[in-house]
Write a protein that holds these residues in place. Sequence first.
Motif, mmCIF file in Angstrom:
data_model
loop_
_atom_site.group_PDB
_atom_site.id
_atom_site.type_symbol
_atom_site.label_atom_id
_atom_site.label_comp_id
_atom_site.label_asym_id
_atom_site.label_seq_id
_atom_site.Cartn_x
_atom_site.Cartn_y
_atom_site.Cartn_z
ATOM 1 N N LYS A 19 -48.315 24.657 -41.229
ATOM 2 C CA LYS A 19 -46.896 24.730 -40.877
ATOM 3 C C LYS A 19 -46.732 25.029 -39.393
ATOM 4 C CE LYS A 19 -45.727 27.662 -44.190
ATOM 5 N NZ LYS A 19 -44.878 28.530 -45.060
ATOM 6 N N MET A 20 -47.595 25.885 -38.857
ATOM 7 C CA MET A 20 -47.543 26.187 -37.426
ATOM 8 C C MET A 20 -47.834 24.939 -36.604
ATOM 9 S SD MET A 20 -49.542 29.878 -37.531
ATOM 10 C CE MET A 20 -49.852 29.928 -35.765
ATOM 11 N N GLY A 21 -48.787 24.126 -37.095
ATOM 12 C CA GLY A 21 -49.155 22.921 -36.368
ATOM 13 C C GLY A 21 -48.093 21.846 -36.368
ATOM 14 N N ASP A 22 -47.162 21.935 -37.323
ATOM 15 C CA ASP A 22 -46.086 20.953 -37.389
ATOM 16 C C ASP A 22 -45.011 21.196 -36.341
ATOM 17 O OD1 ASP A 22 -47.287 19.664 -39.491
ATOM 18 O OD2 ASP A 22 -46.170 20.757 -41.045
ATOM 19 N N LYS A 23 -45.115 22.332 -35.632
ATOM 20 C CA LYS A 23 -44.096 22.692 -34.650
ATOM 21 C C LYS A 23 -44.736 22.858 -33.282
ATOM 22 C CE LYS A 23 -41.730 25.259 -38.326
ATOM 23 N NZ LYS A 23 -41.318 26.586 -38.818
ATOM 24 N N ASP A 24 -43.888 22.892 -32.281
ATOM 25 C CA ASP A 24 -44.336 23.181 -30.917
ATOM 26 C C ASP A 24 -43.842 24.567 -30.507
ATOM 27 O OD1 ASP A 24 -45.712 20.755 -30.301
ATOM 28 O OD2 ASP A 24 -43.761 19.750 -30.138
ATOM 29 N N PRO A 25 -44.618 25.273 -29.708
ATOM 30 C CA PRO A 25 -45.952 24.921 -29.217
ATOM 31 C C PRO A 25 -46.994 25.011 -30.333
ATOM 32 C CG PRO A 25 -45.400 27.154 -28.548
ATOM 33 C CD PRO A 25 -44.166 26.595 -29.191
ATOM 34 N N LYS A 26 -48.061 24.232 -30.185
ATOM 35 C CA LYS A 26 -49.108 24.197 -31.204
ATOM 36 C C LYS A 26 -49.904 25.503 -31.209
ATOM 37 C CE LYS A 26 -48.031 19.967 -32.190
ATOM 38 N NZ LYS A 26 -47.130 19.748 -33.351
ATOM 39 N N PRO A 27 -50.498 25.830 -32.352
ATOM 40 C CA PRO A 27 -51.335 27.037 -32.416
ATOM 41 C C PRO A 27 -52.508 26.952 -31.443
ATOM 42 C CG PRO A 27 -50.891 26.166 -34.612
ATOM 43 C CD PRO A 27 -50.428 25.129 -33.636
ATOM 44 N N ASP A 28 -52.981 28.097 -31.026
ATOM 45 C CA ASP A 28 -54.139 28.154 -30.142
ATOM 46 C C ASP A 28 -55.403 27.744 -30.902
ATOM 47 O OD1 ASP A 28 -54.864 29.420 -27.317
ATOM 48 O OD2 ASP A 28 -56.460 29.970 -28.727
ATOM 49 N N ALA A 29 -56.378 27.223 -30.155
ATOM 50 C CA ALA A 29 -57.636 26.794 -30.778
ATOM 51 C C ALA A 29 -58.324 27.934 -31.510
ATOM 52 C CB ALA A 29 -58.561 26.222 -29.707
ATOM 53 N N SER A 30 -58.150 29.157 -31.015
ATOM 54 C CA SER A 30 -58.808 30.300 -31.658
ATOM 55 C C SER A 30 -58.300 30.521 -33.076
ATOM 56 C CB SER A 30 -58.616 31.564 -30.820
ATOM 57 O OG SER A 30 -57.246 31.900 -30.705
ATOM 58 N N CYS A 31 -57.008 30.239 -33.315
ATOM 59 C CA CYS A 31 -56.457 30.377 -34.668
ATOM 60 C C CYS A 31 -57.131 29.377 -35.621
ATOM 61 C CB CYS A 31 -54.951 30.160 -34.663
ATOM 62 S SG CYS A 31 -54.006 31.452 -33.831
ATOM 63 N N TYR A 32 -57.281 28.142 -35.137
ATOM 64 C CA TYR A 32 -57.963 27.134 -35.951
ATOM 65 C C TYR A 32 -59.395 27.556 -36.239
ATOM 66 C CZ TYR A 32 -54.188 23.715 -35.448
ATOM 67 O OH TYR A 32 -52.980 23.049 -35.527
ATOM 68 N N ASP A 33 -60.065 28.107 -35.247
ATOM 69 C CA ASP A 33 -61.457 28.525 -35.415
ATOM 70 C C ASP A 33 -61.582 29.590 -36.499
ATOM 71 O OD1 ASP A 33 -64.309 28.606 -34.369
ATOM 72 O OD2 ASP A 33 -63.719 30.689 -34.083
ATOM 73 N N VAL A 34 -60.677 30.590 -36.447
ATOM 74 C CA VAL A 34 -60.718 31.673 -37.438
ATOM 75 C C VAL A 34 -60.514 31.124 -38.850
ATOM 76 C CG1 VAL A 34 -59.501 33.731 -38.282
ATOM 77 C CG2 VAL A 34 -60.007 33.490 -35.838
ATOM 78 N N VAL A 35 -59.531 30.251 -39.010
ATOM 79 C CA VAL A 35 -59.197 29.749 -40.351
ATOM 80 C C VAL A 35 -60.291 28.810 -40.869
ATOM 81 C CG1 VAL A 35 -57.538 28.398 -41.692
ATOM 82 C CG2 VAL A 35 -56.732 30.055 -40.000
ATOM 83 N N ILE A 36 -60.789 27.932 -40.010
ATOM 84 C CA ILE A 36 -61.849 27.012 -40.456
ATOM 85 C C ILE A 36 -63.087 27.788 -40.884
ATOM 86 C CG2 ILE A 36 -63.492 25.265 -39.647
ATOM 87 C CD1 ILE A 36 -61.192 24.081 -37.979
ATOM 88 N N ARG A 37 -63.482 28.785 -40.105
ATOM 89 C CA ARG A 37 -64.638 29.603 -40.482
ATOM 90 C C ARG A 37 -64.392 30.320 -41.813
ATOM 91 N NH1 ARG A 37 -68.369 30.432 -36.344
ATOM 92 N NH2 ARG A 37 -67.691 29.649 -34.302
#
Length: 380
Positions: free
Chosen positions: A338-356
Amino acid sequence: MYRGKRYNDAIALFHFFFNQSNIVPNIVSYNYLINTHCDESRVDVGLEIYRHIIATSPFSPSPVTYRHLTKGLIDAGRIGDAVDLLREMLNKGHGADFLVFNNLIKGFLNLENLDKANELFDEQVFGVDGVVNATFMDWFFNKGKEKEAMDSYRSLLDRQFRMIPATCNVLLEVLLKHDKKEAWALFEQILDNHTPPNTQAVNSETFNMMVNECFKLGKFGEAFDTFKKVGTNVKSKPFSMDVAGYNNIIARYCENGMLSEADELFRELSSKSLTPDVTTHRTLIDAYLNLERIDDALKIFNRMVDVGLRVVASFGDKVFTELIENGKAVDCAKILKKMGDKDPKPDASCYDVVIRGLCNEGELDPSLDILAEMVRYGID
């Protein structure tokens, strides 16, 4: 940048906007630049900018300019130069700003020069303002001269002038600091005087100070009553509390583990024309996580994203990490999408935490979906 104490960045931005990009600065921009240099103990640079304004700008320095410079000079131990600048302000016809006088009065009091402080107080031509009295009161209290402090306070009240909320708040701050019951009498008085739209006698900071005092004394029930308090004068009206006022009492409840009371005020705030902001949500999420109420934290975090409030990287990383540690990786993936569907996009670190987190839980398909989303948005 200035408020974040990133002084070099503030100066660089000024240079970029107003020198490199040829945007014309206004006095507000110059004042922030002067304040930055003064806070960095470069008051002479601030004075150079002041002289540059006078020499080249179509506008004059503002009272705020003189407030920053006199404070900077006093902090640098150059109170004589600050007095000269005050004289220059008056000679240029800019008018006598009471906060400039207050800077100098405070400076002389800190030097134990009561005579000079009184001389400046008597010189005031701008009328009555309680901020200057509050400075004298605080100095007298700190010297153990309670009678002189209260005499100054009563002489102010005897003039019966209409005080703006900022003035009342400074007086309340001094009275509360020195544990004077007169603070509550003043609070009652200004509530009685609050008759908008004619007279705005209080603001949310007024209530915040009194609410915080109740919590400091452990009077939690009285804190809520104070938050809702209205004057008794027939013309008095309730204060329309803003989000900052709600945030303050919600934070105090959270600090004291009173989450049910905080929840109730959050619901009340949400039901009004006001809107809970980032601070409101972060306060509650932190409190829920501290008490290991994971589902409640997840609910508020979801709401924060749904209403379009920005989740900065440092906060997002922290919340995602704690939620994932409590088995909520899949839920975090949904929130991140849901965060990615909006601007500004989430930081790469957020993606890293969730993917891990997803990989550690064996949730490979959702992790691939999140990775694909990163690629689609060009997030490295």
